[in-house]
Design a protein around this motif. Structure first.
Motif, mmCIF file in Angstrom:
data_model
loop_
_atom_site.group_PDB
_atom_site.id
_atom_site.type_symbol
_atom_site.label_atom_id
_atom_site.label_comp_id
_atom_site.label_asym_id
_atom_site.label_seq_id
_atom_site.Cartn_x
_atom_site.Cartn_y
_atom_site.Cartn_z
ATOM 1 N N ARG A 144 77.668 64.414 3.711
ATOM 2 C CA ARG A 144 76.195 64.422 3.783
ATOM 3 C C ARG A 144 75.543 63.932 2.492
ATOM 4 N N LYS A 145 76.153 64.301 1.349
ATOM 5 C CA LYS A 145 75.552 63.969 0.050
ATOM 6 C C LYS A 145 75.495 62.462 -0.217
ATOM 7 N N ALA A 148 72.361 58.848 1.285
ATOM 8 C CA ALA A 148 71.248 58.149 0.643
ATOM 9 C C ALA A 148 71.619 56.723 0.252
ATOM 10 N N GLN A 151 70.487 54.115 2.759
ATOM 11 C CA GLN A 151 69.096 54.149 3.243
ATOM 12 C C GLN A 151 68.512 52.761 3.479
ATOM 13 N N SER A 154 69.254 48.659 7.217
ATOM 14 C CA SER A 154 68.453 48.779 8.442
ATOM 15 C C SER A 154 68.986 47.908 9.575
ATOM 16 N N GLY A 168 66.629 67.103 5.317
ATOM 17 C CA GLY A 168 65.687 66.325 4.511
ATOM 18 C C GLY A 168 66.316 65.307 3.589
ATOM 19 N N GLU A 169 67.603 65.034 3.751
ATOM 20 C CA GLU A 169 68.224 64.012 2.897
ATOM 21 C C GLU A 169 67.659 62.631 3.232
ATOM 22 N N VAL A 170 67.636 61.764 2.234
ATOM 23 C CA VAL A 170 67.284 60.361 2.474
ATOM 24 C C VAL A 170 68.468 59.730 3.202
ATOM 25 N N MET A 171 68.190 58.903 4.194
ATOM 26 C CA MET A 171 69.292 58.336 4.985
ATOM 27 C C MET A 171 68.847 57.047 5.667
ATOM 28 N N PRO A 172 69.786 56.310 6.259
ATOM 29 C CA PRO A 172 69.378 55.067 6.936
ATOM 30 C C PRO A 172 68.521 55.366 8.168
ATOM 31 N N PRO A 173 67.707 54.380 8.594
ATOM 32 C CA PRO A 173 66.762 54.650 9.682
ATOM 33 C C PRO A 173 67.424 54.955 11.024
#
Ligand code: NAP
Length: 254
Positions: A144-145, A148, A151, A154, A168-173
Motif C-alpha cells: 500500500r505504501k 503513490a 499516481q 493514467s 486516503g493514500e495518493v494512487m493512480p486514477p
C-alpha cells in the motif's frame, strides 16, 4: 530469571517463525520481544511478548536496548526495510555489548521463460510502464505504501493487492483493490491472473516462497514483470533463513 533477552525486529514470515522456534527451544532461559512497525492493522498473533511502533531512530533504539537490557537482536524485517536494518547496525554500535544478526532471504532469480524488466526503485517502475501499450491491466503487488509512485500513470488500469484497505493514500486514477494477505498459492494466483486479465506484473524482489507463485504464473502466461531490485544493502552478519538464525543464536548464547 532469563539469562538472555532477544529483540526480534519483525514484520515478516521469518519473524513469526523465529518467535515460535526460540520459545520452543529456549523456554525459561531466553526471553523474546517481537517488535512491529505498526503499519499493518490486522496483525497476526505472535508467540511471546511484542511491542508496536518505531523506536525513534538510532538513538531511540539504542535507548530501548539499554532500558530493556536486550542482549541479542535478530533483524527479521523484510528485505526492503533498509532503514530499520541500518538503524539496528548503528544502535548496536552505539550501545555496545549487544549481538546482532540480520535474516536476509535469498533473492528470486529470473528463470528460463521469464521476461523481467529490472528497475532500481518504485519511481523507475512507474516510469517503465510508459513503455508499454496503453490500456493494459497492471497487477501491483508492491504494498500500500508504494502506490503513490504510480499516481501519474493514467494510461494503464491497476489492480493492487494490499493487506489493509487504502486510507486516503495518493494512487493512480484507475485502480481496484484486492485485500488479501499471503501466502498465495499457485492455483489461486493462476485464477486471479485469468479472471483479472493481468497483462503486466509489478513487484519487489522480496524472495521467499510465500509470494513466489505470481512469478510462475507470469512465466506460464508470458506476462512481463517489472521487478524492483532490493535497496543496496550488504552486511557480513547476515544469514539466509530462520534455521540459520537459530544456529547463530545457539553460537551467540553458548
Ligand atoms: P523501513 O523503511 O526500514 O523503516 C522505517 C521506520 O519504521 C524505521 O526507521 C522504524 O522507525 C520503523 N520500523 C521498521 N520496522 C520496524 C520494526 N520491526 N519495529 C519497530 N519499528 C520499525 O521499514 P518499512 O519498509 O517501512 O517496513 C516497515 C515494516 O513492514 C517492517 O517491519 C517490515 O518488515 C515490514 N514489511 C515491509 C515490507 C516492504 O516492502 N518494505 C514488506 C512487508 C513487510 P524508527 O526509526 O522510529 O525506529
Amino acid at each position: 530469571m532469563y539469562k538472555q533477552k532477544v529483540l526480534i525486529l519483525g514484520g515478516s514470515t521469518e519473524g513469526f517463525l523465529l518467535a515460535e522456534k526460540i520459545t520452543q527451544k529456549y523456554q525459561g532461559t531466553v526471553e523474546i520481544i517481537t517488535s512491529f512497525a505498526g503499519i499493518t492493522k490486522k496483525r497476526r498473533a505472535v508467540v511471546g511478548k511484542m511491542r508496536v511502533g518505531g523506536f525513534g531512530g538510532v538513538d531511540g533504539l539504542a535507548a530501548y536496548l539499554k532500558s530493556e537490557a536486550i542482549t541479542h537482536i535478530i533483524d527479521a524485517t523484510h528485505p526492503f526495510a533498509a532503514q530499520m536494518k541500518y538503524n539496528a547496525d548503528q544502535a548496536v554500535l552505539q550501545r555496545g555489548g549487544v549481538q546482532l544478526c540480520h535474516i536476509m532471504r535469498p533473492k528470486w532469480e529470473a528463470q528460463q521463460g521469464d521476461e523481467w524488466l529490472l528497475v532500481g526503485d518504485m519511481a523507475q517502475a512507474a516510469h517503465c510502464l510508459n513503455g508499454f501499450a496503453k490500456g493494459l491491466s497492471v497487477f501491483l503487488a508492491v504494498g500500500r505504501k508504494e502506490l503513490a509512485a504510480f499516481q501519474g500513470c493514467s494510461s494503464q488500469s491497476f489492480i493492487a493487492r494490499v493487506i489493509d484497505p487504502p486510507e486516503g493514500e495518493v494512487m493512480p486514477p484507475q485502480i481496484e483493490f484486492i485485500i488479501e494477505r499471503g501466502p498465495f498459492d499457485l492455483a489461486k494466483e493462476r485464477a486471479l491472473f485469468k479472471q483479472r486479465r493481468i497483462e503486466v506484473l509489478v513487484c519487489k524482489n522480496s524472495g521467499g516462497a510465500a509470494a513466489a507463485a505470481k512469478l510462475q504464473v507470469a512465466r506460464e502466461q508470458n506476462i512481463p514483470v517489472v521487478m524492483v531490485q532490493r535497496p543496496f544493502w550488504e552486511q557480513e552478519n547476515c544469514v539466509p533463513t530462520v534455521e540459520a538464525a537459530m544456529e547463530w543464536l545457539k553460537a551467540a548464547t553458548d
